[in-house]
Design a protein around this motif. Structure first.
Motif, PDB file in Angstrom:
ATOM      1  N   PRO A   1       0.798  -1.230   0.000  1.00  0.00           N
ATOM      2  CA  PRO A   1       0.000   0.000   0.000  1.00  0.00           C
ATOM      3  C   PRO A   1       0.832   1.283   0.000  1.00  0.00           C
ATOM      4  O   PRO A   1       0.328   2.331  -0.405  1.00  0.00           O
ATOM      5  CB  PRO A   1      -0.840  -0.112   1.274  1.00  0.00           C
ATOM      6  N   THR A   2       2.082   1.214   0.434  1.00  0.00           N
ATOM      7  CA  THR A   2       2.928   2.404   0.456  1.00  0.00           C
ATOM      8  C   THR A   2       3.955   2.422  -0.670  1.00  0.00           C
ATOM      9  O   THR A   2       4.790   3.317  -0.724  1.00  0.00           O
ATOM     10  CB  THR A   2       3.663   2.528   1.808  1.00  0.00           C
ATOM     11  N   LYS A   3       3.901   1.415  -1.527  1.00  0.00           N
ATOM     12  CA  LYS A   3       4.859   1.274  -2.637  1.00  0.00           C
ATOM     13  C   LYS A   3       6.299   1.252  -2.116  1.00  0.00           C
ATOM     14  O   LYS A   3       7.213   1.786  -2.738  1.00  0.00           O
ATOM     15  CB  LYS A   3       4.670   2.366  -3.692  1.00  0.00           C
ATOM     16  N   ALA A   4       6.483   0.590  -0.960  1.00  0.00           N
ATOM     17  CA  ALA A   4       7.805   0.465  -0.357  1.00  0.00           C
ATOM     18  C   ALA A   4       8.628  -0.635  -1.016  1.00  0.00           C
ATOM     19  O   ALA A   4       9.812  -0.772  -0.736  1.00  0.00           O
ATOM     20  CB  ALA A   4       7.667   0.181   1.139  1.00  0.00           C
ATOM     21  N   ILE A   5       7.990  -1.426  -1.879  1.00  0.00           N
ATOM     22  CA  ILE A   5       8.695  -2.504  -2.581  1.00  0.00           C
ATOM     23  C   ILE A   5       8.685  -2.185  -4.068  1.00  0.00           C
ATOM     24  O   ILE A   5       7.644  -1.883  -4.640  1.00  0.00           O
ATOM     25  CB  ILE A   5       8.027  -3.865  -2.345  1.00  0.00           C
ATOM     26  N   ARG A   6       9.865  -2.223  -4.651  1.00  0.00           N
ATOM     27  CA  ARG A   6       9.932  -2.006  -6.100  1.00  0.00           C
ATOM     28  C   ARG A   6      10.709  -3.146  -6.721  1.00  0.00           C
ATOM     29  O   ARG A   6      11.567  -3.755  -6.079  1.00  0.00           O
ATOM     30  CB  ARG A   6      10.519  -0.656  -6.451  1.00  0.00           C
ATOM     31  N   MET A   7      10.366  -3.420  -7.945  1.00  0.00           N
ATOM     32  CA  MET A   7      11.036  -4.479  -8.685  1.00  0.00           C
ATOM     33  C   MET A   7      12.180  -3.870  -9.489  1.00  0.00           C
ATOM     34  O   MET A   7      11.990  -2.849 -10.155  1.00  0.00           O
ATOM     35  CB  MET A   7      10.044  -5.179  -9.614  1.00  0.00           C
ATOM     36  N   VAL A   8      13.354  -4.472  -9.359  1.00  0.00           N
ATOM     37  CA  VAL A   8      14.516  -4.007 -10.103  1.00  0.00           C
ATOM     38  C   VAL A   8      15.040  -5.154 -10.952  1.00  0.00           C
ATOM     39  O   VAL A   8      14.895  -6.327 -10.594  1.00  0.00           O
ATOM     40  CB  VAL A   8      15.634  -3.481  -9.166  1.00  0.00           C
ATOM     41  N   PRO A   9      15.634  -4.845 -12.091  1.00  0.00           N
ATOM     42  CA  PRO A   9      16.175  -5.912 -12.944  1.00  0.00           C
ATOM     43  C   PRO A   9      17.227  -6.738 -12.205  1.00  0.00           C
ATOM     44  O   PRO A   9      18.042  -6.194 -11.468  1.00  0.00           O
ATOM     45  CB  PRO A   9      16.798  -5.160 -14.114  1.00  0.00           C
ATOM     46  N   GLU A  10      17.162  -8.023 -12.398  1.00  0.00           N
ATOM     47  CA  GLU A  10      18.138  -8.917 -11.780  1.00  0.00           C
ATOM     48  C   GLU A  10      19.530  -8.550 -12.288  1.00  0.00           C
ATOM     49  O   GLU A  10      19.721  -8.261 -13.459  1.00  0.00           O
ATOM     50  CB  GLU A  10      17.808 -10.373 -12.129  1.00  0.00           C
ATOM     51  N   GLY A  11      20.492  -8.544 -11.381  1.00  0.00           N
ATOM     52  CA  GLY A  11      21.863  -8.230 -11.746  1.00  0.00           C
ATOM     53  C   GLY A  11      22.230  -6.764 -11.564  1.00  0.00           C
ATOM     54  O   GLY A  11      23.401  -6.418 -11.623  1.00  0.00           O
ATOM     55  N   VAL A  12      21.243  -5.899 -11.330  1.00  0.00           N
ATOM     56  CA  VAL A  12      21.511  -4.486 -11.097  1.00  0.00           C
ATOM     57  C   VAL A  12      21.744  -4.308  -9.598  1.00  0.00           C
ATOM     58  O   VAL A  12      20.931  -4.726  -8.782  1.00  0.00           O
ATOM     59  CB  VAL A  12      20.330  -3.598 -11.568  1.00  0.00           C
ATOM     60  N   GLU A  13      22.858  -3.709  -9.260  1.00  0.00           N
ATOM     61  CA  GLU A  13      23.193  -3.488  -7.848  1.00  0.00           C
ATOM     62  C   GLU A  13      22.354  -2.358  -7.279  1.00  0.00           C
ATOM     63  O   GLU A  13      22.124  -1.356  -7.923  1.00  0.00           O
ATOM     64  CB  GLU A  13      24.682  -3.173  -7.692  1.00  0.00           C
ATOM     65  N   GLU A  14      21.934  -2.533  -6.044  1.00  0.00           N
ATOM     66  CA  GLU A  14      21.154  -1.505  -5.338  1.00  0.00           C
ATOM     67  C   GLU A  14      22.001  -0.837  -4.310  1.00  0.00           C
ATOM     68  O   GLU A  14      22.770  -1.364  -3.627  1.00  0.00           O
ATOM     69  CB  GLU A  14      19.920  -2.134  -4.668  1.00  0.00           C
TER      70      GLU A  14
END
Length: 88
Positions: A75-88
């Motif tokens: 509900p807070t959009k605290a989770i985002r999907m990032v491409p695999e292999g991209v460092e965060e």
């Protein structure tokens, strides 16, 4: 719960990343995850603005298939999907 005994993380093209400061600990991601990939840990966390939580949610990437349900339902959009292999 089919991945509990199998590592399926290699199936992903994207992975969820949780912004711990935006997470309100509502358990929605934990409830909707179709696999045991979201862990509810007894791990205190204090946000940058001083909110204190007794629990922390983390992703078990060995079991996460990258379906994105957690990010969609948050509900807070605290989770985002990032491409695999991209460092965060």
């Amino acid at each position: 719960m089919s991945t509990a005994k199998n590592n399926t993380g290699s199936w992903r093209t994207e992975r969820p990343v949780i912004d711990q400061d935006a997470c309100i600990r509502c358990r929605t991601c934990w409830v909707y995850c179709p696999e045991p990939a979201i862990l509810e840990l007894d791990k205190p966390y204090v946000t940058k603005d001083g909110r204190r939580y007794d629990i922390t949610y983390e992703i078990d990437y060995d079991h996460c298939k990258g379906c994105g349900i957690c990010a969609h339902e948050c509900p807070t959009k605290a989770i985002r999907m990032v491409p695999e292999g991209v460092e965060e």
